[in-house]
Design a protein around this motif. Structure first.
Motif, PDB file in Angstrom:
ATOM      1  N   GLN A 183      45.144  36.526  -7.846  1.00 47.92           N
ATOM      2  CA  GLN A 183      46.554  36.856  -7.695  1.00 47.92           C
ATOM      3  C   GLN A 183      47.012  36.762  -6.242  1.00 47.92           C
ATOM      4  O   GLN A 183      48.144  36.392  -5.951  1.00 47.92           O
ATOM      5  N   GLU A 184      46.142  37.106  -5.312  1.00 53.21           N
ATOM      6  CA  GLU A 184      46.546  37.185  -3.917  1.00 53.21           C
ATOM      7  C   GLU A 184      46.085  36.001  -3.078  1.00 53.21           C
ATOM      8  O   GLU A 184      46.670  35.734  -2.033  1.00 53.21           O
ATOM      9  N   LYS A 185      45.048  35.283  -3.495  1.00 55.08           N
ATOM     10  CA  LYS A 185      44.497  34.216  -2.678  1.00 55.08           C
ATOM     11  C   LYS A 185      44.169  33.013  -3.542  1.00 55.08           C
ATOM     12  O   LYS A 185      43.617  33.150  -4.622  1.00 55.08           O
ATOM     13  N   GLU A 186      44.508  31.842  -3.046  1.00 58.50           N
ATOM     14  CA  GLU A 186      44.215  30.606  -3.776  1.00 58.50           C
ATOM     15  C   GLU A 186      42.776  30.197  -3.521  1.00 58.50           C
ATOM     16  O   GLU A 186      42.307  30.181  -2.376  1.00 58.50           O
ATOM     17  N   ILE A 187      42.094  29.847  -4.586  1.00 57.05           N
ATOM     18  CA  ILE A 187      40.693  29.438  -4.514  1.00 57.05           C
ATOM     19  C   ILE A 187      40.613  27.934  -4.712  1.00 57.05           C
ATOM     20  O   ILE A 187      41.130  27.403  -5.699  1.00 57.05           O
ATOM     21  N   GLN A 188      39.968  27.242  -3.777  1.00 51.40           N
ATOM     22  CA  GLN A 188      39.829  25.799  -3.858  1.00 51.40           C
ATOM     23  C   GLN A 188      38.504  25.443  -4.526  1.00 51.40           C
ATOM     24  O   GLN A 188      37.440  25.892  -4.089  1.00 51.40           O
ATOM     25  N   ASN A 189      38.575  24.632  -5.557  1.00 52.52           N
ATOM     26  CA  ASN A 189      37.370  24.145  -6.215  1.00 52.52           C
ATOM     27  C   ASN A 189      36.854  22.899  -5.499  1.00 52.52           C
ATOM     28  O   ASN A 189      37.637  22.120  -4.940  1.00 52.52           O
ATOM     29  N   THR A 190      35.546  22.715  -5.534  1.00 54.77           N
ATOM     30  CA  THR A 190      34.954  21.507  -4.957  1.00 54.77           C
ATOM     31  C   THR A 190      35.460  20.292  -5.716  1.00 54.77           C
ATOM     32  O   THR A 190      35.426  20.254  -6.944  1.00 54.77           O
ATOM     33  N   ASP A 191      35.928  19.308  -4.966  1.00 55.71           N
ATOM     34  CA  ASP A 191      36.526  18.152  -5.616  1.00 55.71           C
ATOM     35  C   ASP A 191      35.984  16.857  -5.018  1.00 55.71           C
ATOM     36  O   ASP A 191      35.304  16.859  -3.989  1.00 55.71           O
ATOM     37  N   ILE A 192      36.336  15.764  -5.676  1.00 49.87           N
ATOM     38  CA  ILE A 192      35.878  14.441  -5.255  1.00 49.87           C
ATOM     39  C   ILE A 192      36.892  13.872  -4.276  1.00 49.87           C
ATOM     40  O   ILE A 192      38.072  13.736  -4.595  1.00 49.87           O
ATOM     41  N   GLN A 193      36.424  13.520  -3.095  1.00 51.16           N
ATOM     42  CA  GLN A 193      37.300  13.019  -2.054  1.00 51.16           C
ATOM     43  C   GLN A 193      37.417  11.501  -2.091  1.00 51.16           C
ATOM     44  O   GLN A 193      38.506  10.953  -1.967  1.00 51.16           O
ATOM     45  N   LYS A 194      36.290  10.810  -2.255  1.00 55.14           N
ATOM     46  CA  LYS A 194      36.275   9.357  -2.300  1.00 55.14           C
ATOM     47  C   LYS A 194      35.329   8.895  -3.397  1.00 55.14           C
ATOM     48  O   LYS A 194      34.393   9.607  -3.788  1.00 55.14           O
ATOM     49  N   ALA A 195      35.572   7.689  -3.909  1.00 55.33           N
ATOM     50  CA  ALA A 195      34.695   7.100  -4.921  1.00 55.33           C
ATOM     51  C   ALA A 195      34.800   5.586  -4.845  1.00 55.33           C
ATOM     52  O   ALA A 195      35.813   5.042  -4.380  1.00 55.33           O
ATOM     53  N   ALA A 196      33.750   4.912  -5.287  1.00 50.02           N
ATOM     54  CA  ALA A 196      33.730   3.451  -5.296  1.00 50.02           C
ATOM     55  C   ALA A 196      32.805   2.981  -6.405  1.00 50.02           C
ATOM     56  O   ALA A 196      31.822   3.663  -6.754  1.00 50.02           O
ATOM     57  N   ILE A 197      33.110   1.805  -6.979  1.00 48.07           N
ATOM     58  CA  ILE A 197      32.305   1.192  -8.023  1.00 48.07           C
ATOM     59  C   ILE A 197      32.058  -0.252  -7.633  1.00 48.07           C
ATOM     60  O   ILE A 197      32.983  -0.946  -7.157  1.00 48.07           O
ATOM     61  N   ASP A 198      30.843  -0.732  -7.812  1.00 45.69           N
ATOM     62  CA  ASP A 198      30.553  -2.120  -7.450  1.00 45.69           C
ATOM     63  C   ASP A 198      31.162  -3.090  -8.460  1.00 45.69           C
ATOM     64  O   ASP A 198      31.718  -2.691  -9.496  1.00 45.69           O
ATOM     65  N   ASP A 199      31.072  -4.371  -8.159  1.00 48.26           N
ATOM     66  CA  ASP A 199      31.731  -5.390  -8.976  1.00 48.26           C
ATOM     67  C   ASP A 199      31.220  -5.432 -10.411  1.00 48.26           C
ATOM     68  O   ASP A 199      31.958  -5.786 -11.331  1.00 48.26           O
ATOM     69  N   LYS A 200      29.950  -5.089 -10.617  1.00 52.75           N
ATOM     70  CA  LYS A 200      29.364  -5.164 -11.949  1.00 52.75           C
ATOM     71  C   LYS A 200      29.474  -3.857 -12.727  1.00 52.75           C
ATOM     72  O   LYS A 200      29.155  -3.827 -13.914  1.00 52.75           O
ATOM     73  N   GLY A 201      29.879  -2.803 -12.081  1.00 54.34           N
ATOM     74  CA  GLY A 201      29.978  -1.507 -12.748  1.00 54.34           C
ATOM     75  C   GLY A 201      28.652  -0.809 -12.908  1.00 54.34           C
ATOM     76  O   GLY A 201      28.558   0.166 -13.663  1.00 54.34           O
ATOM     77  N   ILE A 202      27.608  -1.257 -12.196  1.00 54.76           N
ATOM     78  CA  ILE A 202      26.290  -0.637 -12.316  1.00 54.76           C
ATOM     79  C   ILE A 202      26.166   0.578 -11.418  1.00 54.76           C
ATOM     80  O   ILE A 202      25.620   1.606 -11.811  1.00 54.76           O
ATOM     81  N   TRP A 203      26.704   0.470 -10.199  1.00 56.77           N
ATOM     82  CA  TRP A 203      26.555   1.547  -9.223  1.00 56.77           C
ATOM     83  C   TRP A 203      27.900   2.224  -8.969  1.00 56.77           C
ATOM     84  O   TRP A 203      28.938   1.567  -8.864  1.00 56.77           O
ATOM     85  N   LEU A 204      27.829   3.539  -8.872  1.00 57.92           N
ATOM     86  CA  LEU A 204      28.990   4.365  -8.572  1.00 57.92           C
ATOM     87  C   LEU A 204      28.625   5.295  -7.426  1.00 57.92           C
ATOM     88  O   LEU A 204      27.540   5.883  -7.427  1.00 57.92           O
ATOM     89  N   SER A 205      29.514   5.405  -6.450  1.00 56.67           N
ATOM     90  CA  SER A 205      29.289   6.325  -5.327  1.00 56.67           C
ATOM     91  C   SER A 205      30.455   7.299  -5.236  1.00 56.67           C
ATOM     92  O   SER A 205      31.609   6.930  -5.481  1.00 56.67           O
ATOM     93  N   THR A 206      30.143   8.540  -4.892  1.00 56.77           N
ATOM     94  CA  THR A 206      31.167   9.576  -4.781  1.00 56.77           C
ATOM     95  C   THR A 206      30.922  10.400  -3.524  1.00 56.77           C
ATOM     96  O   THR A 206      29.777  10.567  -3.085  1.00 56.77           O
TER      97      THR A 206
END
Length: 750
Positions: free
Chosen positions: A379-402
């Motif tokens: 009620q008094e303070k906002e709590i920030q959840n851990t979130d994803i800042q950046k992401a990338a996927i290679d051309d074939k869709g095999i590898w994902l980085s976050t």
């Protein structure tokens, strides 16, 4: 110009997906087999068991603001839009039966019972407050629209009807007003806290309200000066919605804690369903009590059975603007393309990536990246959840980085870099490498190198405000046999300036990294600096870098928010500069086309070899564009034959640039007639396989009149009890007759 500019004249912006499915309360059908959902100006009918959309009903021109059950026919319902157009539908066949025109804009719409009265919430002219009005089934005149309660909140769950529509209740700030239609009497009660929702008991003259302190009140003796109030308090955040069970013995409540609470009104017992993923926005119960529906702020619907087990989830394009989610940019990862699943990838609910089928407008799956539960707010303070800042996927869709990021602005920020590999046996991404604190400061860019040669090893780059960029490669892990993991191979810097945006050339041999106002070119193999390009007359920081494609691969595009500069890398000279307030530039990986979105909400399509735009369009969106991508899609009939331009606005709506015609009528793609479970008897054969109805727009009446039968032919145009019994039962009698020998012989010969 090599392209014909005239062929782009028919391009226009079309809303692709992203519309809210939780804005208004969904409607269960009386048999609890189907769920009716409002999605923008469309109405969709879903099968609860399979989750498939069988009807997409289209007629409204503006946003649908209410769905109401037709108490007189279990196969029909009403929908009302903001412009006062009410449509009566047959959901079993997906047909429009009748159109009504209220001749006024409305905010909410109600049909509480089988009575002749309709109710709307609207704002009178030159007034700040909203009021509840009743409409009677007579020609619309000044005496037919009557004010019932004033003021009221312009929300769907701010008004409730009870005891077969004999009573109405409305909330406004700290007051509750109850009106008796029979005695024309009303009473107002004041509360200490702001009320958020109200609902009537299904059988008794009792009602329940929820306030901003998280309390649920059950009111009795409403017309006494001091009514009896029972308090049920568990929520720490404001109560978003409440609903009674069909028999009235239980009460359900939900709010920002993402927990559904079931209250036993006769015993001091509660049942909790926690960790539902996102704050609850709306609640609803099926007529027979077999299902409970929760609508969440992340644009998802969850349906629970009587054992409170999730039986179905209907997910729209996940939205992340709710309390406790990311605040600066709801799609910090940008829009990504997954070539393996042919899906659009972007931020989902906090800590997740969502994979969305754009062509079918269907949510595929969520990928949990952070592995943490959603933490509700305080009620008094906002709590920030851990979130994803950046992401990338290679051309074939095999590898994902976050890249995950968490900071409370009091302690040191926490950063995680993760590499995920697609597991074909599990049909999902599996964590391969987890790097804690890959950079000392916030990561600005993350991307994979294009696969120019099939034998090339995967390679990725990250840039950060710590004045470094790092190159990551896949190597054998000495700790585990037959396993490869990602490791930092090299890093680079330039004059201790923060490393900003980066991009690879089309063949992957060159890496461009922006350092403040300077663009640097690096050899990927040895991480050596090859060239530096800088416009000395411009002191604005570079925001984006992009290599040209195909015939324009020797050009490097730079945008700083005030101009677009194109460098010719063969001569290391400026090819051209255009001064414009640009928000972002997007390159098409399948062609040499580039799209630029400007701050005045205009769109430019051009090639890097010429400053003259091939196509321009103004006012592509009412809100700023925060993400865009050329989505690979081959379509010979489309002007953009190899891709679709998709862009995401601040309201989290996904638009596309297309030359397709608008679809006005109901979609025929998934139209399926809902078969009734009739036994195969001779009497069942009399049931008509298709229904014939007259569609008529009423301009001055709320209920339809008897249609004119002279203009069309109807086989059965009267009710069964007024028809000739012989004509009604002719098929039944014929089926009971024993065929003669001659008839049998003719059948055998045929």
């Amino acid at each position: 110009m090599h392209l014909d500019e005239q062929k782009y004249a028919d391009l226009k912006v079309k809303l692709r997906s992203g519309l809210s499915v939780v804005r208004i309360r969904p409607l269960f059908t009386p048999d609890s087999k189907y769920l009716i959902i409002a999605c923008g100006s469309d109405v969709k009918v879903y099968v609860i068991q399979s989750g498939e959309c069988i009807h997409n009903l289209r007629y409204h021109k503006t946003q649908v603001i209410s769905l109401q059950e037709n108490k007189g026919n279990c196969l029909q319902f009403y929908s009302c839009s903001e412009d006062g157009i009410v449509v009566r539908w047959d959901y079993s066949e997906g047909k429009r039966l009748q159109v009504y025109n209220l001749h006024m804009p409305v905010t909410c719409f109600y049909i509480p019972s089988i009575s002749d009265s309709w109710f709307v919430i609207k704002q009178p002219e030159n007034r700040d407050q909203y009021r509840l009005y009743s409409l009677v089934p007579k020609p619309i005149q000044s005496t037919n629209v009557q004010m019932v309660i004033s003021p009221v909140l312009p929300m769907e769950n701010a008004v409730a009807f009870g005891c077969k529509a004999q009573y109405a209740a409305a909330i406004y700030e700290k007051s509750l007003t109850v009106y008796n239609f029979v005695r024309k009497k009303f009473v107002k009660h004041l509360t200490q806290r702001t009320l958020r929702c109200v609902v009537f008991h299904p059988n008794d003259l009792n009602l329940a309200t929820g306030d901003d302190l998280g309390r649920v009140f059950v009111w009795s003796n409403l017309f006494d000066k001091s009514p009896i109030r029972s308090i049920y308090h568990w929520h720490t955040l404001p109560v978003a919605d409440i609903a009674f069970s069909p028999e009235g013995s239980y009460l359900f409540s939900g709010g920002g804690e993402a927990t559904l609470v079931k209250w036993n009104l006769f015993k001091d017992e509660q049942l909790y369903l926690p960790r539902l993923g996102a704050p609850i926005h709306k609640l609803n119960m099926s007529t027979d009590g077999s299902f409970v529906l929760t609508a969440h702020d992340d644009n998802s619907l969850q349906i629970f059975n009587s054992q409170y087990i999730i039986v179905q989830v209907i997910q729209g394009l996940t939205q992340g603007h709710f309390h406790g989610a990311r605040a600066s940019n709801c799609i910090s990862t940008g829009l990504l393309y997954d070539a393996l699943n042919k899906a659009l990838v972007l931020n989902g609910k906090p800590g997740h990536l969502q994979f969305y089928n754009v062509l079918d407008d269907k949510h595929l799956f969520n990928l949990d990246i952070v592995g943490r539960n959603f933490v509700s707010q305080d009620q008094e303070k906002e709590i920030q959840n851990t979130d994803i800042q950046k992401a990338a996927i290679d051309d074939k869709g095999i590898w994902l980085s976050t890249v995950e990021y968490w900071s409370d602005e009091e302690t040191s920020p926490q950063i995680w870099l993760k590499f995920w590999e697609f597991d074909f046996s599990k049909q999902t991404y599996v964590l391969n490498t987890n790097v804690i604190l890959p950079h000392n400061k916030e990561v600005n860019c993350m991307l994979f190198r294009p696969f120019a040669v099939s034998g090339d090893l995967p390679l990725a780059v990250t840039t950060s405000n710590d004045c470094r960029f790092k190159i990551w490669t896949l190597k054998d892990d000495i700790s585990f046999d037959d396993k490869q993991s990602w490791t930092c191979e090299s890093m680079g810097c330039y004059r201790d300036l923060p490393a900003g945006d980066a991009c690879f050339s089309e063949e992957g041999s060159l890496l461009a990294v922006a350092f403040d106002t300077v663009a640097t070119l690096w050899s990927v193999g040895k991480t050596s600096l090859k060239a530096v390009v800088c416009n000395e007359k411009n002191s604005t920081k570079i925001k984006q870098l992009a290599f040209g494609r195909k015939s324009c691969s020797h050009f490097l595009l730079c945008q700083d928010g005030t101009s677009i500069t194109v460098w010719n890398l063969l001569s290391l000279s400026i090819e051209w500069i255009v001064q414009t307030s640009v928000q972002m530039i997007i390159c098409d990986l399948t062609s040499d086309m580039v799209a630029a979105f400007c701050e005045d909400q205009s769109l430019l399509l051009f090639k890097p070899d010429s400053p003259k735009p091939i196509y321009s369009l103004k006012n592509v969106s009412r809100k700023p564009i925060i993400g865009a991508i050329f989505f690979p899609h081959k379509e010979e009939k489309s002007i953009l034959k190899t891709s679709k331009l998709l862009f995401f606005d601040a309201d989290q709506n996904l638009h596309t640039l297309t030359d397709e015609n608008d679809e006005i009528e109901s979609s025929e793609v998934n139209k399926v007639t809902i078969t009734q479970n009739l036994p195969p008897t001779p009497f069942a054969m009399m049931q008509a396989e298709s229904k014939i109805s007259t569609i008529e727009t009423l301009e001055h009446e709320l209920f339809p009149q008897v249609p004119n039968k002279g203009n069309h032919k109807v086989e059965i145009s009267y009710s069964a009890f007024v028809m000739d019994p012989l004509a009604l039962c002719s098929k039944l009698l014929e089926s009971l007759l024993i065929p003669s020998k001659k008839t049998k012989k003719n059948i055998e010969e045929a």
